[in-house]
Design a protein around this motif. Structure first.
Motif, PDB file in Angstrom:
ATOM      1  N   TYR A   5       0.630  -1.508  -0.236  1.00 25.25           N
ATOM      2  CA  TYR A   5       0.016   0.055  -0.060  1.00 25.25           C
ATOM      3  C   TYR A   5       1.051   1.193  -0.076  1.00 25.25           C
ATOM      4  CZ  TYR A   5      -2.891   3.654   1.493  1.00 25.25           C
ATOM      5  OH  TYR A   5      -3.990   4.836   2.154  1.00 25.25           O
ATOM      6  N   CYS A   6       1.749   1.417   1.378  1.00 26.71           N
ATOM      7  CA  CYS A   6       2.777   3.017   0.969  1.00 26.71           C
ATOM      8  C   CYS A   6       3.663   2.701  -0.274  1.00 26.71           C
ATOM      9  CB  CYS A   6       3.960   1.860   1.708  1.00 26.71           C
ATOM     10  SG  CYS A   6       4.698   3.090   2.642  1.00 26.71           S
ATOM     11  N   MET A   7       3.530   1.322  -0.828  1.00 24.69           N
ATOM     12  CA  MET A   7       4.475   1.779  -2.651  1.00 24.69           C
ATOM     13  C   MET A   7       4.153   2.139  -3.381  1.00 24.69           C
ATOM     14  SD  MET A   7       7.474   1.305  -1.595  1.00 24.69           S
ATOM     15  CE  MET A   7       8.152   1.058  -3.027  1.00 24.69           C
ATOM     16  N   LYS A   8       2.398   1.649  -3.237  1.00 25.84           N
ATOM     17  CA  LYS A   8       1.418   2.103  -4.058  1.00 25.84           C
ATOM     18  C   LYS A   8       1.069   3.627  -3.777  1.00 25.84           C
ATOM     19  CE  LYS A   8      -3.208   1.714  -5.255  1.00 25.84           C
ATOM     20  NZ  LYS A   8      -4.335   2.474  -4.397  1.00 25.84           N
ATOM     21  N   LEU A   9       0.986   4.119  -2.772  1.00 22.60           N
ATOM     22  CA  LEU A   9       1.382   5.782  -3.065  1.00 22.60           C
ATOM     23  C   LEU A   9       2.302   6.280  -3.131  1.00 22.60           C
ATOM     24  CD1 LEU A   9      -0.190   5.945   1.017  1.00 22.60           C
ATOM     25  CD2 LEU A   9      -1.402   6.360  -0.820  1.00 22.60           C
TER      26      LEU A   9
END
Length: 208
Positions: A5-9
């Motif tokens: 999720y962090c990398m997607k953001l």
């Protein structure tokens, strides 16, 4: 799942930033930074530095650059050095500027190599040191940095220690190669120097 999720953001934020949609980009970077993602911490700092997507805040930018630099992000190390050099968001500190430019340069960041070379060459925020200036100009030149290539070409041109036939051939070939490459990449000084060499017939066949 949290990392994904962090990398997607982060990815969304970078795409939005490149599209100049700074407010939405800042929100993504800020959220990913809150999860401790180092690149997002650095990019949130960039937003604060330039007032993109948020109010300009040099103190917040400095704190974020310092956090990201301590996580080993080379661009953050360079920006942290800029902060110490200019006294932006913190008290100016020449020795810390030098330290962080060196960390960034050692990690392969070309603009930091150039800054170190220039600082040792001209005595900016450190004492002049021609040996260290040459060392960093050569490293930056190897990475195709135009000004560094021009500087190293000048060093070869005036290097009288390259004696004998082999030395003279090396001196000539390196001088022309570096001036030409630097000129091709848009360095005006190299373009003028090359024109001068062609006109004089020094190192290169005289052109009419």
């Amino acid at each position: 799942a949290m990392l994904a999720y962090c990398m997607k953001l982060l990815s969304e934020g970078q795409n939005l930033y490149n599209a100049e949609e700074y407010t939405a980009a800042f929100e993504r970077f800020h959220d990913a930074a809150a999860m401790g993602e180092p690149t997002a911490i650095y990019l949130t700092g960039v937003c604060y530095s330039y007032g993109r997507g948020t109010e300009k805040d040099s103190i917040k930018a400095f704190d974020l650059y310092r956090s990201a630099a301590n996580c080993g992000i080379p661009a953050a190390c360079h920006q942290l050095a800029n902060c110490y050099k200019d006294g932006s968001g913190t008290i100016a500190n020449d020795s810390l500027a030098l330290k962080w430019y060196t960390v960034a340069a050692d990690s392969g960041l070309v603009r930091s190599m150039s800054m170190l070379a220039k600082s040792y060459d001209e005595g900016l925020f450190t004492e002049k040191n021609s040996e260290k200036a040459i060392e960093w100009y050569k490293k930056a030149a190897a990475k195709e940095e135009p000004l560094a290539m021009y500087k190293v070409a000048r060093l070869y041109e005036h290097n009288d220690s390259l004696e004998g036939k082999k030395g003279k051939i090396l001196r000539k070939s390196e001088t022309i190669k570096l001036f030409s490459r630097s000129a091709l990449l848009g360095n005006v000084q190299a373009q003028m120097k090359l024109a001068e060499l062609y006109k004089s017939g020094r190192y290169v066949k005289k052109s009419k």
